[in-house]
Structures are given as C-alpha cells and as structure tokens.
Design an enzyme around this catalytic site. Structure first.
Site, short mmCIF file in Angstrom:
data_model
loop_
_atom_site.label_atom_id
_atom_site.label_comp_id
_atom_site.label_asym_id
_atom_site.label_seq_id
_atom_site.Cartn_x
_atom_site.Cartn_y
_atom_site.Cartn_z
N GLY A 59 2.33 2.29 10.57
CA GLY A 59 3.29 3.38 10.38
C GLY A 59 4.02 3.78 11.66
CD GLU A 116 -2.87 5.65 6.65
OE1 GLU A 116 -2.90 5.71 5.41
OE2 GLU A 116 -1.91 5.17 7.27
N GLY A 129 2.71 -1.19 4.24
CA GLY A 129 2.81 0.23 3.93
C GLY A 129 4.26 0.62 3.68
N GLY A 130 4.90 1.14 4.71
CA GLY A 130 6.27 1.68 4.59
C GLY A 130 7.24 0.78 3.84
CG HIS A 168 -5.83 2.06 5.14
ND1 HIS A 168 -5.35 2.97 6.05
CD2 HIS A 168 -4.82 1.18 4.93
CE1 HIS A 168 -4.11 2.65 6.37
NE2 HIS A 168 -3.76 1.55 5.70
CG ASN A 170 -1.70 1.25 1.39
OD1 ASN A 170 -1.87 2.01 0.43
ND2 ASN A 170 -2.21 1.51 2.59
CD1 TRP A 171 3.43 0.96 -3.02
CD2 TRP A 171 3.54 2.27 -4.82
NE1 TRP A 171 4.13 0.29 -3.98
CE2 TRP A 171 4.21 1.07 -5.10
CE3 TRP A 171 3.48 3.24 -5.82
CZ2 TRP A 171 4.83 0.82 -6.33
CZ3 TRP A 171 4.08 3.01 -7.03
CH2 TRP A 171 4.76 1.81 -7.28
CE LYS A 172 0.25 3.56 4.75
NZ LYS A 172 0.11 3.72 6.17
CB SER A 221 5.13 -1.85 11.78
OG SER A 221 4.70 -0.51 11.97
C1 PEP Z 1 -0.84 0.17 5.93
O1 PEP Z 1 -0.85 1.33 5.59
O2 PEP Z 1 -1.76 -0.57 5.58
C2 PEP Z 1 0.28 -0.32 6.73
C3 PEP Z 1 0.22 -1.52 7.22
O3 PEP Z 1 1.34 0.54 6.90
P1 PEP Z 1 2.75 0.18 7.59
O4 PEP Z 1 3.22 -1.12 7.03
O5 PEP Z 1 3.64 1.32 7.23
O6 PEP Z 1 2.51 0.10 9.06
#
Ligand code: PEP
Length: 256
Positions: free
Chosen positions: A177, A101, A238-239, A99, A13-15, A217
């Site tokens: 995140g 967010e 994500g990251g 999501h 998930n590049w956001k 994470s």
């Molecule tokens: C996400 O945005 O779905 C996510 C899991 O982010 P991260 O891996 O950065 O915690």
C-alpha cells in the site's frame, strides 16, 4: 513463474473495500476482462459480506472466490467470527492467512497462523500464507531469516501430502500500500529462499509444486518483470485489484 511445475495465481485482496452494490460492478468488470484467462488462475479475495454475491456472479467462470481471513477454531462461541467450514460451504476456494495487516493490527502470531493453516486445509480451503519483513528488519539484513522462520512456523503441522494445496505470498511489509515495490532482485531472492526452505523440509519435488506469489504495490507497470522471475508464480494484489482494468492488465501479464 514456472508453469511446468505449478500454477500461476493472481489474487486480488480487496481488504475492507466494496459494499455489495459496489462489489457487483467490480466483479462484473473483472469477469468481463479475466474470465478467459488461459494460463493463470484468477482469484478475488473479497470481504465476507460480498462472498455470496461473488460466488453467484462468478459461477460457471474460471475466476475463484477467496476470503481474507477466518477463525482458527472449528466452531463455537466466538461472536463475530467466521469459520473455515462456513467459507467452504459458501463456495470459497482460497483464504488469505497471516496478512501483515492482521499480524500488525490484530496481533496474529506465527503460532496462530499455523493453526489457521491446519484448519483451512482440513476444510479443503487453499490457504494463501503471507510472509514478509518490515523495513527495519530489511535494513538490519535479517530478511531471509525472518521470512524463513515465518514459513517454517506456518508449515509446522503441514505434512507433505498437503503441500500442493499451499500458496505463499511474499509481501515485504514496507511495500504494501506504499507504492514502493521490491526490486525484481529483492523479490526473486526472497521467493527463491522460500522455495529453498520448502526443499529442505519436503524435498525438491514437493518444493517445486508450490505457488509463491509476490505482493506489495504490484501493478500493471511492474507485473511483467516480476512475473518473469522463475520463483515468482503470481501476485497478491491490493490497491490495483480495486480497478477492473488494472487488475486485468496484471492477469494479462501473467498470461504472457
Ligand atoms: C496486499 O494487501 O496484500 C497488497 C499487496 O496490497 P498493495 O498491492 O496495495 O500493496
């Protein structure tokens, strides 16, 4: 993960990251490392603006393209929005729905998530439905109730015939995140509970066909032990998905 009954899926998930020129470099990196993935399906959920490029670059390879959101109505006067049919026509296969967010910053409710799920399925997209508790809810000891209610609400209008098209992502809000990952036991307990909720509604056969990812994470260091759990069938990343090497290491862990 349990490959006998369901697909293992690692989705990035590049956001709101990666301009089209930056996306080109990252997609080529992911393609170089992940195109031969044997056991797990790899997905990149990119910003809308990067979708045509991603679809073009990933044509003829086994990496799928996903979107991060969509509107719940089919079409019409919704300036700035993107419909499920537009995503499908552009070559998208998956769409992230609900999501945290979007729930937190854009006021998305369980009812809206349910509408989006129905619309995504009608357009032949596979929704990746995100559910998860806040830190306060975990501290109050109501994690399973909260996540169970989110799952039930998201599927309130989904019949058994569509269940196989659904993917869940258990994402504890406090782990997204933050660099703070759920323990294997925490992730396993909640993913297990999600499957129990599915079993109650759809029966054992339907429930075991659903891919349930963990997200929060997840990285190259913790992926292997999380994915070793029977009810953790992949990850929403994500990251770590913004770096081709890190993302590839997680895909590799899912291929073991
Ligand atoms: C996400 O945005 O779905 C996510 C899991 O982010 P991260 O891996 O950065 O915690």
């Amino acid at each position: 993960m349990n490959r006998r009954y369901r697909k293992t899926i690692i989705a990035g998930n590049w956001k709101m990251n990666m301009t089209p020129s930056e996306a080109r470099t990252l997609i080529n990196g992911v393609k170089a490392h992940c195109a031969k993935s044997k056991w797990c399906e790899t997905v990149v959920c990119v910003p809308y603006i990067d979708i045509p490029l991603a679809v073009r670059l990933l044509k003829d390879c086994r990496i799928s393209v996903g979107a991060q959101n969509m509107h719940h109505e089919a079409s019409g006067a919704y300036t700035g929005e993107i419909s499920a049919a537009m995503l499908k026509d552009a070559g998208v296969k998956y769409v992230v729905v609900g999501h945290s967010e979007r729930r937190q910053y854009f006021g998305e409710t369980d009812a809206l998530v349910s509408e989006k799920v129905v619309r995504a399925l009608a357009a032949d997209l596979r929704p990746i439905i995100c559910v998860g508790e806040t830190l306060q809810q975990r501290d109050m000891g109501i994690t399973l109730e909260i996540v169970g209610a989110q799952v039930k609400a998201a599927l309130s209008a989904v019949g058994a015939d569509k269940l196989r098209r659904i993917v869940f992502a258990y994402e504890p809000v406090w782990a997204i995140g933050t660099g703070r990952t759920a323990t294997v036991e925490q992730a396993s307990e909640v993913c297990n509970h999600i499957r129990a909720v599915l079993r109650k509604k759809y029966g054992a056969r339907g429930a075991r066909s659903v891919t349930i990812q963990y997200g929060g994470s997840m990285n190259e260091t913790n992926a292997k032990e999380l994915l070793a759990e029977l009810d953790v069938d992949g990850g929403l990343i994500g990251g770590a998905s913004l770096n081709a090497d890190s993302f590839a290491a997680i895909v590799n862990a899912a291929n073991q």
